[in-house]
Scaffold this active site. Structure first.
Site, PDB file in Angstrom:
ATOM      1  N   ASP A   1       0.852  -1.182   0.000  1.00 22.25           N
ATOM      2  CA  ASP A   1       0.000   0.000   0.000  1.00 22.25           C
ATOM      3  C   ASP A   1       0.891   1.236   0.000  1.00 22.25           C
ATOM      4  OD1 ASP A   1      -2.155   1.750   0.421  1.00 22.25           O
ATOM      5  OD2 ASP A   1      -3.149   0.311   1.746  1.00 22.25           O
TER       6      ASP A   1
ATOM      7  N   ASP B   1      -2.862   4.661  -2.597  1.00 21.70           N
ATOM      8  CA  ASP B   1      -3.842   5.298  -1.721  1.00 21.70           C
ATOM      9  C   ASP B   1      -4.341   6.628  -2.313  1.00 21.70           C
ATOM     10  OD1 ASP B   1      -4.990   5.246   1.063  1.00 21.70           O
ATOM     11  OD2 ASP B   1      -3.889   7.122   1.230  1.00 21.70           O
TER      12      ASP B   1
ATOM     13  N   GLU C   1      -6.774   3.674  -5.566  1.00 12.18           N
ATOM     14  CA  GLU C   1      -7.961   4.022  -4.790  1.00 12.18           C
ATOM     15  C   GLU C   1      -8.436   5.386  -5.260  1.00 12.18           C
ATOM     16  OE1 GLU C   1      -9.547   4.616  -0.232  1.00 12.18           O
ATOM     17  OE2 GLU C   1      -7.640   5.472  -0.846  1.00 12.18           O
TER      18      GLU C   1
ATOM     19  N   HIS D   1     -10.841  -1.691   5.063  1.00 14.39           N
ATOM     20  CA  HIS D   1     -10.598  -1.181   6.416  1.00 14.39           C
ATOM     21  C   HIS D   1     -11.262   0.174   6.669  1.00 14.39           C
ATOM     22  CE1 HIS D   1      -7.878   0.696   3.695  1.00 14.39           C
ATOM     23  NE2 HIS D   1      -7.594   1.615   4.600  1.00 14.39           N
ATOM     24  N   ASP D   2     -11.900   0.759   5.656  1.00 14.43           N
ATOM     25  CA  ASP D   2     -12.586   2.042   5.824  1.00 14.43           C
ATOM     26  C   ASP D   2     -14.101   1.893   5.814  1.00 14.43           C
ATOM     27  OD1 ASP D   2     -10.129   3.420   5.732  1.00 14.43           O
ATOM     28  OD2 ASP D   2     -10.213   3.578   3.543  1.00 14.43           O
TER      29      ASP D   2
HETATM   30  C1  GLC Z   1      -7.407   6.014   2.188  1.00 19.98           C
HETATM   31  C2  GLC Z   1      -7.190   4.906   3.185  1.00 19.98           C
HETATM   32  C3  GLC Z   1      -7.627   5.400   4.538  1.00 19.98           C
HETATM   33  C4  GLC Z   1      -6.763   6.589   4.913  1.00 19.98           C
HETATM   34  C5  GLC Z   1      -6.812   7.656   3.817  1.00 19.98           C
HETATM   35  C6  GLC Z   1      -5.717   8.650   4.004  1.00 19.98           C
HETATM   36  O1  GLC Z   1      -8.743   6.335   2.021  1.00 19.98           O
HETATM   37  O2  GLC Z   1      -7.852   3.755   2.788  1.00 19.98           O
HETATM   38  O3  GLC Z   1      -7.568   4.410   5.520  1.00 19.98           O
HETATM   39  O4  GLC Z   1      -7.193   7.127   6.112  1.00 19.98           O
HETATM   40  O5  GLC Z   1      -6.651   7.132   2.538  1.00 19.98           O
HETATM   41  O6  GLC Z   1      -4.477   8.069   3.717  1.00 19.98           O
END
Ligand code: GLC
Length: 550
Positions: free
Chosen positions: A96, A197, A248, A322-323
């Site tokens: 990641d 990310d 993402e 995880h979010d």
């Molecule tokens: C993404 C991650 C999340 C994090 C955010 C900032 O959305 O999945 O867990 O808090 O980015 O890095």
């Protein structure tokens, strides 16, 4: 070479996966110890959320040093051992990469704060509009202003997330070169997958007040985003055809995703998008309590499935990470139809066009923990919004109800391995409380039960490998406006797959004007299917995967 179209990815949140040392935090050796479990699921990749040196303000998404492993998670030797052991089981690792921002403790930011102009230019510093007024009215994704004042410069820096996560300035070529170096470092370690990310936020547009929203339209899918991704591709992972990448994409659009994940656009292998997971929001507002909109969920899934295919672009398909709250608590039924609904939801995703992602514990049907006290929560976003909701005038009770539905901690409770103390996650005190239902929802119990959600997920993963129509077929939505059933077909040359999913707890009969008896049932969440000619009698949360060759 692993074909990512036939692959399934398993996501691990190392902190909550398995603790081998007894300090209450999961670690890399813990993952190595559980590799046989992961292999038996049949998955091809493990995506691990960040385990780099970090003050852990955002559980590792605040990186202090991209080249070193946080001692809380282990050592570089532990990582190399994990990598070897995974490879021996045919599993590849996906790391990641958090490049929209660093931790404020990163040496670049520390040097910036000390006044070093080179490093100040690694970040985004701006003058305020007036004394005490930040450069724009943009809001941080975690609540409050996206700007933090720095007295010694009489300037503000941008942080789209926590104050401890300053945004990097990608318009600076030096920043981009440093990032390339980091990716190449991990490639040399044999890493064959990367998740980037919030990568569609890296190219900032103009810095103006947003009179319609929270500012996201000025920095999402920004002006140079495609150029920066192509450059990263060319200078790093694009040189190794075996590497798989996923971006993402926060609040993105289909048009941008055709580019991000197009077959020959030279950017990424696939994208995560989140529109289908906002169907229980009010617009972009997550901190509300509204029932989920089933029609909207279907419309969004159908649109992304068909249009991405038409543009030869590839989706990552998923419910959980995880979010996100646990899907069985969100769109299923954890009381009467826990098992049926968890299997049905898994079926929806795993028969789609795209690469499926399973988030640790999803394959067990893990649920939201139902926390009732703010002291049980750990996540910075939840803690901030608990305060903000009450400042807006909501009662404490209401704020708790909303948190219990939407908090990211819902998915961060420890993986439930056994019915023993702390669900077998740790011999110490877990950093976040275990969900009470671990006595019956746990890996050990489900391994022994042929009818378990775990064994069902194993079949789903296998089906994608066995049936080309699942990996490569066209996608065709059916009976689009049906208020309780989600149905689609997958088509490939002479093969046809029909997926029928009842999203509710009431029985319903469904027909489509085709003889359903001409199909063979590959998988379902009830013992026998009740099919009669053109009609299927669907029981609560029943799903079936039907197949025929023409
Ligand atoms: C993404 C991650 C999340 C994090 C955010 C900032 O959305 O999945 O867990 O808090 O980015 O890095």
């Amino acid at each position: 070479m692993t074909d990512f179209r036939k692959s399934t990815v398993y996501q691990i949140y190392p902190k909550s996966f398995y603790d081998s040392s007894g300090d209450g935090l999961g670690d890399l050796r813990g993952i190595t110890e559980k590799l046989d479990y992961i292999r038996d699921l049949g998955v091809d990749y493990i995506w691990m959320t960040p385990f780099f040196v970090s003050p852990q303000k955002d559980n590792g998404y605040d990186v202090e040093d991209y080249y070193r492993i946080d001692p809380r998670y282990g050592t570089m030797e532990d990582f190399e051992e994990l990598s070897r052991q995974a490879a021996a089981r045919g599993i590849r690792l996906m790391l990641d990469m958090v490049f929209n921002h660093t931790s404020s403790r990163h040496q670049w930011f520390q040097k910036a704060l000390a006044g070093d102009e080179t490093y100040k230019n690694f970040y985004i510093f701006r003058k305020g509009k007036a004394p005490g007024v930040p450069p724009t009215n943009w809001e941080s994704k975690f609540g409050g202003s996206a700007w933090e004042y720095v007295e010694q410069f009489d300037e503000y820096y941008l942080h789209l997330f926590d104050v401890s996560q300053p945004d990097l300035n990608w318009d600076n070529p030096q920043v981009r070169r440093e990032i390339q170096k980091i990716v190449r470092f991990w490639m040399k370690k044999g890493v064959k997958g990367f998740r980037f990310d919030v990568v569609n936020l890296i190219s900032k547009g103009s810095f103006e007040d947003d009179l319609q929203g929270d500012g996201r339209r000025f920095y999402t899918d920004g002006p140079n985003i495609h150029r920066y991704l192509r450059e990263l591709n060319e200078t790093t992972f694009g040189t190794d055809a075996e590497i798989v990448t996923v971006g993402e994409m926060s609040s993105t659009t289909l048009e941008n995703c055709y580019q991000y994940a197009g077959e020959d656009t030279g950017e990424l292998s696939m994208v995560f998008s989140f529109h289908h997971l906002k169907v229980d929001f009010m617009g972009n507002e997550k901190w509300v309590m509204v029932p989920f909109d089933f029609q909207k969920l279907k419309d969004i899934l159908y649109e992304w499935q068909t249009k991405m295919a038409r543009h030869r672009a590839w989706n990552a398909v998923f419910w959980c990470n995880h979010d996100q709250p646990r899907v069985v608590s969100r769109f299923g039924n954890t009381e009467k139809y826990w098992k049926e609904s968890a299997k049905m939801l898994g079926t929806v995703i795993h028969c789609m066009r795209g690469t499926p992602y399973i988030y640790q514990g999803e394959e067990l049907g893990m649920t939201n923990p139902g926390f009732t006290d703010i002291r049980q929560y750990r996540d910075v976003e939840s803690l901030n919004h608990f305060r903000i909701l009450q400042e807006k005038g909501l009662s404490r009770e209401n704020a708790y109800q909303i948190l219990a539905i939407h908090s990211r901690d819902n998915s961060r409770t420890p993986m439930q391995w056994t019915a023993g103390p702390h669900a077998g996650f740790t011999a110490g005190e877990p950093w976040i409380q275990v969900t009470d239902n671990y006595r019956y929802i746990n890996a050990q119990a489900e391994q022994e039960d042929p009818d378990s959600i775990l064994n069902y997920y194993r079949k789903l993963v296998r089906l994608r490998k066995e049936y080309d129509v699942i990996a490569r077929g066209e996608f065709e939505p059916l009976d689009v406006r049906n208020p309780s059933v989600l149905v689609y077909k997958r088509l490939l040359e002479g093969e046809e797959l029909l997926v029928i999913c009842n999203f509710y707890g009431k029985e319903i009969s469904w027909s489509c004007g085709e003889n359903l008896e001409s199909f063979r049932c590959l998988l379902g969440n009830y013992q026998e299917q009740k099919i009669d000619g053109e009609t299927a009698a669907l029981r609560p949360y029943e799903c079936m995967v039907l197949y025929r060759e023409k």
